[in-house]
Motif scaffolding. Sequence first.
Motif, PDB file in Angstrom:
ATOM      1  N   HIS A  53      26.756   4.671  49.611  1.00 27.29           N
ATOM      2  CA  HIS A  53      27.065   5.683  50.479  1.00 27.29           C
ATOM      3  C   HIS A  53      28.518   5.633  50.873  1.00 27.29           C
ATOM      4  O   HIS A  53      29.202   6.764  50.826  1.00 27.29           O
ATOM      5  N   LYS A  54      29.102   4.538  50.963  1.00 30.49           N
ATOM      6  CA  LYS A  54      30.810   4.552  51.285  1.00 30.49           C
ATOM      7  C   LYS A  54      31.505   5.128  50.244  1.00 30.49           C
ATOM      8  O   LYS A  54      32.468   5.667  50.174  1.00 30.49           O
ATOM      9  N   ALA A  55      31.014   4.556  48.883  1.00 30.33           N
ATOM     10  CA  ALA A  55      31.650   5.141  47.668  1.00 30.33           C
ATOM     11  C   ALA A  55      31.512   6.661  47.480  1.00 30.33           C
ATOM     12  O   ALA A  55      32.430   7.272  46.986  1.00 30.33           O
ATOM     13  N   LEU A  56      30.160   7.060  47.492  1.00 31.00           N
ATOM     14  CA  LEU A  56      29.927   8.315  47.556  1.00 31.00           C
ATOM     15  C   LEU A  56      30.783   9.447  48.250  1.00 31.00           C
ATOM     16  O   LEU A  56      31.315  10.448  47.921  1.00 31.00           O
ATOM     17  N   ASN A  57      30.866   8.754  49.550  1.00 33.65           N
ATOM     18  CA  ASN A  57      31.785   9.655  50.517  1.00 33.65           C
ATOM     19  C   ASN A  57      33.267   9.746  50.125  1.00 33.65           C
ATOM     20  O   ASN A  57      33.907  10.703  50.716  1.00 33.65           O
ATOM     21  N   GLN A  58      33.714   8.896  49.027  1.00 34.20           N
ATOM     22  CA  GLN A  58      35.100   9.146  48.658  1.00 34.20           C
ATOM     23  C   GLN A  58      35.315  10.018  47.567  1.00 34.20           C
ATOM     24  O   GLN A  58      36.223   9.958  47.071  1.00 34.20           O
ATOM     25  N   ILE A  59      34.071   9.991  46.623  1.00 38.31           N
ATOM     26  CA  ILE A  59      34.148  10.914  45.415  1.00 38.31           C
ATOM     27  C   ILE A  59      34.133  12.136  45.597  1.00 38.31           C
ATOM     28  O   ILE A  59      33.430  13.016  46.213  1.00 38.31           O
ATOM     29  N   ARG A  60      35.483  12.774  45.037  1.00 37.22           N
ATOM     30  CA  ARG A  60      35.588  14.287  44.653  1.00 37.22           C
ATOM     31  C   ARG A  60      36.563  14.532  43.614  1.00 37.22           C
ATOM     32  O   ARG A  60      37.002  13.607  42.865  1.00 37.22           O
ATOM     33  N   VAL A  64      39.840  12.232  42.336  1.00 42.45           N
ATOM     34  CA  VAL A  64      39.868  10.924  42.764  1.00 42.45           C
ATOM     35  C   VAL A  64      39.846  10.011  41.426  1.00 42.45           C
ATOM     36  O   VAL A  64      39.009  10.169  40.564  1.00 42.45           O
ATOM     37  N   MET A  65      40.599   8.949  41.318  1.00 41.80           N
ATOM     38  CA  MET A  65      40.606   8.244  40.168  1.00 41.80           C
ATOM     39  C   MET A  65      39.281   7.041  40.181  1.00 41.80           C
ATOM     40  O   MET A  65      38.872   6.800  41.184  1.00 41.80           O
ATOM     41  N   ILE A  66      38.740   7.208  39.016  1.00 47.56           N
ATOM     42  CA  ILE A  66      37.369   6.271  38.750  1.00 47.56           C
ATOM     43  C   ILE A  66      37.697   4.940  39.406  1.00 47.56           C
ATOM     44  O   ILE A  66      37.121   4.466  39.804  1.00 47.56           O
ATOM     45  N   ALA A  67      38.924   4.376  38.879  1.00 44.26           N
ATOM     46  CA  ALA A  67      39.121   2.927  39.222  1.00 44.26           C
ATOM     47  C   ALA A  67      39.384   2.687  40.800  1.00 44.26           C
ATOM     48  O   ALA A  67      38.934   1.552  41.061  1.00 44.26           O
ATOM     49  N   GLU A  68      39.787   3.550  41.508  1.00 43.89           N
ATOM     50  CA  GLU A  68      39.531   3.515  42.819  1.00 43.89           C
ATOM     51  C   GLU A  68      38.583   3.223  43.648  1.00 43.89           C
ATOM     52  O   GLU A  68      38.096   2.687  44.589  1.00 43.89           O
ATOM     53  N   ILE A  69      37.405   3.819  43.123  1.00 48.18           N
ATOM     54  CA  ILE A  69      35.863   3.841  43.355  1.00 48.18           C
ATOM     55  C   ILE A  69      35.405   2.495  43.043  1.00 48.18           C
ATOM     56  O   ILE A  69      34.696   1.681  43.921  1.00 48.18           O
ATOM     57  N   GLY A  70      35.819   2.184  41.837  1.00 49.91           N
ATOM     58  CA  GLY A  70      35.510   0.504  41.760  1.00 49.91           C
ATOM     59  C   GLY A  70      36.202  -0.674  42.566  1.00 49.91           C
ATOM     60  O   GLY A  70      35.442  -1.548  42.820  1.00 49.91           O
ATOM     61  N   LYS A  71      37.460  -0.153  42.807  1.00 48.57           N
ATOM     62  CA  LYS A  71      38.130  -1.197  43.697  1.00 48.57           C
ATOM     63  C   LYS A  71      37.468  -0.957  45.109  1.00 48.57           C
ATOM     64  O   LYS A  71      37.312  -2.039  45.873  1.00 48.57           O
ATOM     65  N   LEU A  72      36.982  -0.058  45.624  1.00 49.51           N
ATOM     66  CA  LEU A  72      36.225   0.018  46.823  1.00 49.51           C
ATOM     67  C   LEU A  72      35.080  -0.686  46.933  1.00 49.51           C
ATOM     68  O   LEU A  72      34.816  -1.322  47.990  1.00 49.51           O
TER      69      LEU A  72
END
Length: 252
Positions: free
Chosen positions: A131-138, A141-149
């Motif tokens: 859910h924290k990742a979902l809240n940052q996706i729009r 946004v770079m895909i790699a940054e969500i992986g990092k999160l």
Amino acid sequence: MSITSEAELQGMKKVSEVVAVTLREMRNYAKPGISTKEVDEFGGAILEAFGAKSAPKLTYGFPGWTCISVNNEIAHGIPTADRILQEGDLVNIDVSAELDGFWSDNGGSFVLGNDLHHHQRLVDTSRAILHKALNQIRGGVMIAEIGKLIETEASKAGYRVIRNLAGHGVGRSLHEPPGDILNCYDRYNKHRFRKNSVVAIETFIATDSTFADEASDGWTLVGNKGGFVAQHEHTIVITGGQPVILTAANEI
């Protein structure tokens, strides 16, 4: 896929509600003393009642309606009559389906009954990180940054991530580009999430392992260093702000 019309959005909402409700009802049906095959057949009957087809059966000839993984299994566990669920098991159910030409994918790990083996914290961490990742996706946004999160949050909680499993695009088939929505940072991945696209985002939070290996049955994935893994997955539509979580019904 990218959503280009209201009809496409409604098609994705419809199939996503089917898989989410199926997952929710399977989780409620599971109890100590019954087999994973019984749980799978219960889920298959729900899919059939909605007129939906099992995505893993349709796409890969998987020997089950859904994937049910227990304890040390990470994913793609085959439901069988001799795998009897026990109190305190760590269970993962992954439901994906096709309906009227639209495809959706979701899954979730849970502790069966009492938390005898202390898996609940792992499960809660996986769900919270998703859910924290979902809240940052729009869009943008770079895909790699969500992986990092995901990787960073797992590390903060004292866990690892499975580095060779990933979320993916979905919509007109089970797996579409992008196929590289990893749980870790990949500095070579320069792709960005696109507004109006449909993706399945999933966490693989691990106690010990960092890679998934295929078991001898040719389907089930297990950790390279043992331990346990919790997975949670939602299919979403990416927007310019908060995503639309199409499979939210499985949270109830």
